[in-house]
Structure formats: structure tokens, C-alpha cells
Design a protein around this motif. Structure first.
Motif, short mmCIF file in Angstrom:
data_model
loop_
_atom_site.label_atom_id
_atom_site.label_comp_id
_atom_site.label_asym_id
_atom_site.label_seq_id
_atom_site.Cartn_x
_atom_site.Cartn_y
_atom_site.Cartn_z
N SER A 62 0.83 -1.21 0.00
CA SER A 62 0.00 0.00 0.00
C SER A 62 0.87 1.26 0.00
CB SER A 62 -0.95 0.00 1.20
OG SER A 62 -0.22 -0.02 2.40
N GLU A 63 2.01 1.24 0.69
CA GLU A 63 2.93 2.37 0.65
C GLU A 63 3.51 2.55 -0.75
OE1 GLU A 63 5.85 1.57 3.61
OE2 GLU A 63 4.60 2.29 5.26
N GLY A 66 0.85 4.00 -3.00
CA GLY A 66 0.68 5.43 -2.70
C GLY A 66 1.79 6.27 -3.31
N GLU A 70 1.21 9.07 -6.11
CA GLU A 70 1.67 10.44 -5.87
C GLU A 70 2.55 10.94 -7.01
OE1 GLU A 70 4.62 12.50 -2.69
OE2 GLU A 70 3.14 11.08 -1.89
#
Length: 80
Positions: A62-63, A66, A70
Motif C-alpha cells: 500500500s505504501e 501510494g 503520488e
């Protein structure tokens, strides 16, 4: 000759390539050279020049997602 005509097409194709590679002399060494080059291109070069930055810098999927999201959004904003 009639036995060959009765064999399915995939079998006839397999026999064609199998006999061709079996009877090769110079071609075998050329195929070995091609396989070695592909190994170098896809394994060694990738390992040396394309490190997995996302895996090194982020712990979870999930990081990583993200971070990619971004970057895509910031790139899109810079473009406009």
C-alpha cells in the motif's frame, strides 16, 4: 507418406522443428550464444542497472502504491 497426413497439425509442426534442431551442427552453438545473451540482458543488466527502488524505500504494497500514485499525480500536474 499417408501417416504424416493423418497426424494432427501440432504434431507435424513439432516433428519439423524437432528434426531440424536435432540435425543442426552450427545452429546449436548459435542458439547457445543467443540464450547466453538473453540471460545477460534480462538478468544481469536488470540486476545491475535497474534496482527495485520501491521495494527498498517502502515496506508494504500500500505504501508503494501510494508513492506511485503520488508520482503520477504530480507528473500530471506539472504537465498542465
Amino acid at each position: 507418406m499417408e501417416d504424416v497426413k493423418k497426424a494432427p497439425i501440432y504434431r507435424r509442426i513439432w516433428d519439423l522443428y524437432y528434426d531440424g534442431f536435432r540435425n543442426m551442427t552450427v545452429g546449436k552453438s548459435l542458439w547457445l550464444l543467443i540464450i547466453i545473451k538473453l540471460f545477460v540482458f534480462f538478468v544481469i543488466i536488470k540486476w545491475l542497472f535497474f534496482p527495485n527502488i520501491l521495494k527498498e524505500n517502502y515496506d508494504t504494497d500500500s505504501e508503494r502504491a501510494g508513492a506511485v500514485r503520488e508520482q503520477l499525480m504530480s507528473h500530471d500536474e506539472q504537465k498542465n
